[in-house]
Every structure is written in C-alpha cells, then in structure tokens.
Design a protein around this motif. Sequence first.
Motif, PDB file in Angstrom:
ATOM      1  N   TYR A  63       0.792  -1.227   0.000  1.00 24.01           N
ATOM      2  CA  TYR A  63       0.000   0.000   0.000  1.00 24.01           C
ATOM      3  C   TYR A  63       0.827   1.281   0.000  1.00 24.01           C
ATOM      4  CZ  TYR A  63      -3.651  -3.370   0.708  1.00 24.01           C
ATOM      5  OH  TYR A  63      -4.495  -4.434   0.543  1.00 24.01           O
ATOM      6  N   ASP A  64       1.671   1.441  -1.024  1.00 18.85           N
ATOM      7  CA  ASP A  64       2.158   2.778  -1.334  1.00 18.85           C
ATOM      8  C   ASP A  64       1.083   3.453  -2.191  1.00 18.85           C
ATOM      9  OD1 ASP A  64       2.395   1.398  -3.737  1.00 18.85           O
ATOM     10  OD2 ASP A  64       4.497   1.900  -4.052  1.00 18.85           O
ATOM     11  N   ARG A  65       1.365   4.631  -2.716  1.00 12.79           N
ATOM     12  CA  ARG A  65       0.332   5.324  -3.491  1.00 12.79           C
ATOM     13  C   ARG A  65      -0.139   4.480  -4.676  1.00 12.79           C
ATOM     14  NH1 ARG A  65      -1.395  10.702  -4.561  1.00 12.79           N
ATOM     15  NH2 ARG A  65       0.170  11.606  -3.152  1.00 12.79           N
ATOM     16  N   ARG A  66       0.813   3.924  -5.440  1.00  9.01           N
ATOM     17  CA  ARG A  66       0.455   3.122  -6.603  1.00  9.01           C
ATOM     18  C   ARG A  66      -0.313   1.865  -6.182  1.00  9.01           C
ATOM     19  NH1 ARG A  66      -1.497   2.390 -11.461  1.00  9.01           N
ATOM     20  NH2 ARG A  66      -0.515   0.735 -12.665  1.00  9.01           N
ATOM     21  N   GLY A  67       0.138   1.205  -5.119  1.00  8.21           N
ATOM     22  CA  GLY A  67      -0.547   0.013  -4.655  1.00  8.21           C
ATOM     23  C   GLY A  67      -1.968   0.299  -4.222  1.00  8.21           C
ATOM     24  N   SER A  68      -2.180   1.428  -3.549  1.00 12.56           N
ATOM     25  CA  SER A  68      -3.529   1.795  -3.124  1.00 12.56           C
ATOM     26  C   SER A  68      -4.418   2.043  -4.342  1.00 12.56           C
ATOM     27  CB  SER A  68      -3.476   3.036  -2.230  1.00 12.56           C
ATOM     28  OG  SER A  68      -2.772   2.764  -1.034  1.00 12.56           O
ATOM     29  N   GLN A  69      -3.856   2.677  -5.376  1.00 12.61           N
ATOM     30  CA  GLN A  69      -4.629   2.896  -6.603  1.00 12.61           C
ATOM     31  C   GLN A  69      -4.987   1.575  -7.269  1.00 12.61           C
ATOM     32  OE1 GLN A  69      -1.869   5.393  -8.690  1.00 12.61           O
ATOM     33  NE2 GLN A  69      -2.677   7.294  -7.801  1.00 12.61           N
ATOM     34  N   LEU A  70      -4.036   0.657  -7.301  1.00 19.38           N
ATOM     35  CA  LEU A  70      -4.306  -0.655  -7.905  1.00 19.38           C
ATOM     36  C   LEU A  70      -5.350  -1.425  -7.108  1.00 19.38           C
ATOM     37  CD1 LEU A  70      -0.679  -1.653  -8.914  1.00 19.38           C
ATOM     38  CD2 LEU A  70      -2.602  -1.355 -10.482  1.00 19.38           C
ATOM     39  N   PHE A  71      -5.274  -1.333  -5.780  1.00 19.48           N
ATOM     40  CA  PHE A  71      -6.283  -2.042  -4.995  1.00 19.48           C
ATOM     41  C   PHE A  71      -7.672  -1.454  -5.229  1.00 19.48           C
ATOM     42  CE2 PHE A  71      -8.866  -2.971  -1.259  1.00 19.48           C
ATOM     43  CZ  PHE A  71      -8.807  -4.354  -1.295  1.00 19.48           C
ATOM     44  N   ASP A  72      -7.759  -0.140  -5.350  1.00 16.80           N
ATOM     45  CA  ASP A  72      -9.053   0.465  -5.672  1.00 16.80           C
ATOM     46  C   ASP A  72      -9.581  -0.091  -6.989  1.00 16.80           C
ATOM     47  OD1 ASP A  72      -9.070   1.968  -3.377  1.00 16.80           O
ATOM     48  OD2 ASP A  72      -8.360   3.817  -4.342  1.00 16.80           O
ATOM     49  N   ALA A  73      -8.683  -0.298  -7.962  1.00 17.24           N
ATOM     50  CA  ALA A  73      -9.095  -0.873  -9.248  1.00 17.24           C
ATOM     51  C   ALA A  73      -9.548  -2.322  -9.080  1.00 17.24           C
ATOM     52  CB  ALA A  73      -7.952  -0.780 -10.260  1.00 17.24           C
ATOM     53  N   ILE A  74      -8.868  -3.078  -8.210  1.00 15.72           N
ATOM     54  CA  ILE A  74      -9.255  -4.468  -7.954  1.00 15.72           C
ATOM     55  C   ILE A  74     -10.687  -4.542  -7.442  1.00 15.72           C
ATOM     56  CG2 ILE A  74      -8.857  -6.421  -6.375  1.00 15.72           C
ATOM     57  CD1 ILE A  74      -5.850  -5.832  -6.639  1.00 15.72           C
ATOM     58  N   THR A  75     -11.041  -3.604  -6.562  1.00 11.24           N
ATOM     59  CA  THR A  75     -12.373  -3.675  -5.948  1.00 11.24           C
ATOM     60  C   THR A  75     -13.500  -3.501  -6.963  1.00 11.24           C
ATOM     61  OG1 THR A  75     -12.450  -1.298  -5.418  1.00 11.24           O
ATOM     62  CG2 THR A  75     -11.443  -2.775  -3.787  1.00 11.24           C
ATOM     63  N   GLU A  76     -13.172  -2.992  -8.144  1.00  9.16           N
ATOM     64  CA  GLU A  76     -14.194  -2.778  -9.175  1.00  9.16           C
ATOM     65  C   GLU A  76     -14.222  -3.899 -10.215  1.00  9.16           C
ATOM     66  OE1 GLU A  76     -13.519   1.069 -10.801  1.00  9.16           O
ATOM     67  OE2 GLU A  76     -13.823   2.117  -8.895  1.00  9.16           O
ATOM     68  N   LEU A  77     -13.349  -4.894 -10.075  1.00 10.70           N
ATOM     69  CA  LEU A  77     -13.305  -5.985 -11.041  1.00 10.70           C
ATOM     70  C   LEU A  77     -14.520  -6.904 -10.890  1.00 10.70           C
ATOM     71  CD1 LEU A  77      -9.535  -6.920 -10.631  1.00 10.70           C
ATOM     72  CD2 LEU A  77     -10.575  -5.815 -12.629  1.00 10.70           C
ATOM     73  N   PRO A  78     -15.006  -7.462 -11.982  1.00 11.38           N
ATOM     74  CA  PRO A  78     -16.173  -8.350 -11.887  1.00 11.38           C
ATOM     75  C   PRO A  78     -15.907  -9.606 -11.065  1.00 11.38           C
ATOM     76  CG  PRO A  78     -15.224  -8.381 -14.114  1.00 11.38           C
ATOM     77  CD  PRO A  78     -14.579  -7.246 -13.383  1.00 11.38           C
ATOM     78  N   GLU A  79     -14.649 -10.092 -11.062  1.00 10.45           N
ATOM     79  CA  GLU A  79     -14.344 -11.321 -10.313  1.00 10.45           C
ATOM     80  C   GLU A  79     -14.242 -11.077  -8.807  1.00 10.45           C
ATOM     81  OE1 GLU A  79     -11.776 -11.534 -14.166  1.00 10.45           O
ATOM     82  OE2 GLU A  79     -12.411 -10.009 -12.731  1.00 10.45           O
ATOM     83  N   TYR A  80     -13.971  -9.827  -8.421  1.00  7.48           N
ATOM     84  CA  TYR A  80     -13.663  -9.546  -7.015  1.00  7.48           C
ATOM     85  C   TYR A  80     -14.954  -9.160  -6.291  1.00  7.48           C
ATOM     86  CZ  TYR A  80     -10.903  -8.200  -2.973  1.00  7.48           C
ATOM     87  OH  TYR A  80     -10.355  -8.135  -1.705  1.00  7.48           O
ATOM     88  N   TYR A  81     -15.566 -10.153  -5.653  1.00 13.92           N
ATOM     89  CA  TYR A  81     -16.871  -9.972  -5.009  1.00 13.92           C
ATOM     90  C   TYR A  81     -16.827  -9.287  -3.638  1.00 13.92           C
ATOM     91  CZ  TYR A  81     -15.139 -13.793  -2.233  1.00 13.92           C
ATOM     92  OH  TYR A  81     -14.351 -14.540  -1.404  1.00 13.92           O
ATOM     93  N   PRO A  82     -15.706  -9.356  -2.835  1.00 13.86           N
ATOM     94  CA  PRO A  82     -15.804  -8.891  -1.443  1.00 13.86           C
ATOM     95  C   PRO A  82     -16.244  -7.439  -1.284  1.00 13.86           C
ATOM     96  CG  PRO A  82     -13.826 -10.225  -1.711  1.00 13.86           C
ATOM     97  CD  PRO A  82     -14.385  -9.974  -3.082  1.00 13.86           C
ATOM     98  N   THR A  83     -15.688  -6.527  -2.084  1.00 15.91           N
ATOM     99  CA  THR A  83     -15.984  -5.112  -1.874  1.00 15.91           C
ATOM    100  C   THR A  83     -17.442  -4.795  -2.174  1.00 15.91           C
ATOM    101  OG1 THR A  83     -13.702  -4.492  -2.362  1.00 15.91           O
ATOM    102  CG2 THR A  83     -15.376  -2.769  -2.555  1.00 15.91           C
ATOM    103  N   ARG A  84     -17.925  -5.195  -3.338  1.00 17.10           N
ATOM    104  CA  ARG A  84     -19.308  -4.844  -3.675  1.00 17.10           C
ATOM    105  C   ARG A  84     -20.298  -5.548  -2.748  1.00 17.10           C
ATOM    106  NH1 ARG A  84     -17.714  -7.910  -8.179  1.00 17.10           N
ATOM    107  NH2 ARG A  84     -18.665  -9.974  -8.301  1.00 17.10           N
ATOM    108  N   THR A  85     -19.950  -6.769  -2.290  1.00 12.17           N
ATOM    109  CA  THR A  85     -20.851  -7.487  -1.395  1.00 12.17           C
ATOM    110  C   THR A  85     -20.894  -6.823  -0.027  1.00 12.17           C
ATOM    111  OG1 THR A  85     -20.274  -9.533  -2.561  1.00 12.17           O
ATOM    112  CG2 THR A  85     -21.434  -9.753  -0.459  1.00 12.17           C
ATOM    113  N   GLU A  86     -19.737  -6.375   0.475  1.00  9.60           N
ATOM    114  CA  GLU A  86     -19.714  -5.679   1.760  1.00  9.60           C
ATOM    115  C   GLU A  86     -20.480  -4.361   1.677  1.00  9.60           C
ATOM    116  OE1 GLU A  86     -16.495  -4.819   5.305  1.00  9.60           O
ATOM    117  OE2 GLU A  86     -15.797  -4.796   3.235  1.00  9.60           O
ATOM    118  N   ILE A  87     -20.328  -3.650   0.564  1.00 11.02           N
ATOM    119  CA  ILE A  87     -21.079  -2.404   0.385  1.00 11.02           C
ATOM    120  C   ILE A  87     -22.572  -2.679   0.380  1.00 11.02           C
ATOM    121  CG2 ILE A  87     -21.599  -0.563  -1.258  1.00 11.02           C
ATOM    122  CD1 ILE A  87     -18.634  -0.663  -2.079  1.00 11.02           C
TER     123      ILE A  87
END
Length: 343
Positions: A63-87
């Motif tokens: 979680y440097d700046r670039r890593g945080s940006q990439l993780f934000d992108a991960i949360t919007e991927l169709p395969e990555y269910y945890p973020t949208r499900t928690e929301i």
Amino acid sequence: MTTAAATRRTPKDTRESEHRDSGASPSERIRFHDYHPTPSDVRAEVLTGLSQTQKRLPPKLFYDRRGSQLFDAITELPEYYPTRTEIEILRAHGTEIADLLGRHRVLIELGSGSSLKIQTLLAALQPEVYVPVDISRDHLLDSARTLAGRFPWLRIRAACADYSVPFELPLDPDWSHLTAFFPGSSIGNFDPDEALRFLLRVGKVLGSGGRLLIGVDLRKDPETLNAAYNDAQGVTADFNLNLLAHINRELDADFDLDAFSHRAFFDAEHSRIEMHLVSRRDQEVHVAGSTFHFRQDETIHTESSYKYGLDDFHALARDAGFQPERVWTDPHQLFSVHALRLT
C-alpha cells in the motif's frame, strides 16, 4: 512505534487545524498525525522475511500510493466480489447498524479509504470525529481530503500508523463509546495467532464497552475464490508485483519486476488464499546491502487471505475478549459483517 501496546495519546504532530464549525473548509477540519512507521522496521521485516526457507514479504508493503490505486481498481473488477458485497450489506443494514453502534460518536477506521464503504458508514453513523488510520501517508491524506469535501460536517483526525504492530492513536482521554471499523476482510490477512493479537490490540484502544464493526470473508467454492485473485485483466498481478517496486524505492533494492510472475491459489487445508511472486529464472537480488539468491520457480509468499465460518470467527472474537452482538450477510452467504462489543 515504540509502545508495548496499543494506546491512546493526546494529539500532536498536527499539520492541519481542526474546527467544530461545519462551515470550515475541508482542510480546516483535518488534523494529520504522523507516527512515523519507520523504514528501519520495514527493513528488518523484509530482510528477515527474505532469509526464511519460504521467503515472505509483509502485505502492508502493497500500500504505497500506486498500490492503493491498484487495490481500488481491484475492488471494481467483476471477479472480485468482497468489496461490492460488503457495500451491499452496509447499504441494506445501515440504519440497523447505526441503531446498534450509536450515532454522533467517534469512529476509527483501520485502513483508510474514500470508497463507498466508509462513505456509507459515515452517512449512517454521522460520527462526531472520524479517525482514519493507514500506513501510507499519501493515500491517507488524499482520502481524508476527499471525505472532508464530501461530508462538510465531518471532523477528521488522520493517523499515519502501522496497525499490524502495537500502535498509537490521537484520541482524547475523555472520549468514550469508541467504535472501530475494519472492512474488507483484512482480518484474513493475519495468520490465526496474529489475528488474535491484532484483536487484542484493538480492544486496548477501544476500552471497555467499545465496539468493532468488522468485515469477514466466508468459506465458499474454490472456483469463486481463485477467480477473485486471478482476474482476467491482470490487475491483481500488477498489485502483487508493485510490492517489489515499493521495496526497490524504499530499501535501495534491485528487483527486476519482469523476472517475477503472480500466482494465487486456494489452500483448502488452511482455508486461505495464498498469493506468491514466482521467480522466472535463477537470479540474485540485492536489498538494503544484502544479497538473496532465487532459484527458478522459487516463490515469495506475499499474502494470505483466510476464509472463516461464522462460528469459527465468533470463537476467535471471544478469545480476544469481544462478544458477538450481530452478524449480517448477503443472500448468497459470500461475505459477513460482524458487530462485536468488548466485554
């Protein structure tokens, strides 16, 4: 980071002022407290981890700046269910969560974010003070400014700290009824013994009667899990490899990112996803003056993500002194959000 246990501390190191007036500008409602997660701590962890038979690197280095940006992108991927499900869970049960936890109090978020998760919770709880905690200074400040702009009544005390070890927070001694929010199933990144120690540290910060709202990923079929950590666009692979770029910058290392590849798989025996970086060839890497040799196909274990059953997680919480009060899940039982009260 020299305290023996998680503590409250009278605020200092203030860079931006804090006003109770909701008419104040976003920057006037933010105080930034830097507890200086030290490079020497990171250096020791990295050198120790790379010296083990199974090489390891701490996931907090994602979680440097670039890593945080990439993780934000991960949360919007169709395969990555945890973020949208928690929301979805927070949106569906926001009023009920607020009724249980209480409104207009102090909310601590471990791992700061300007995402819809914390925005949903802030709107429901309307805390008197919001205390985001993150190891990445840039991401923490960006997030705090974004949230201050979106919630004109919100006072923020942002703490740059490493919550994976004993940590301090800028909490007033007379504050009571504290609530901490630990989203995203980040508890799964700790091995079980480490998860227990983490919950004990959080309990010391919250004090008697404090509450913890925590997201926990549930056990499910391996196909869903493997897809979530091996997305078709390769964003998770970039996120994993960026850890090496972070080490190159911080510790004068010379990892060749093209010489490593991403691997993630579900380990059924331990009920966890494992993420690794795989050496594509025999090579040597220099880090902070030390040399490490890699064989072709040798891996660095960069992250685990444990998946829990509801009863198993409740047992862990009780061992740490928390009493489970309520749990909310989605209709497909993919994810869970738990309200815990410190006894």
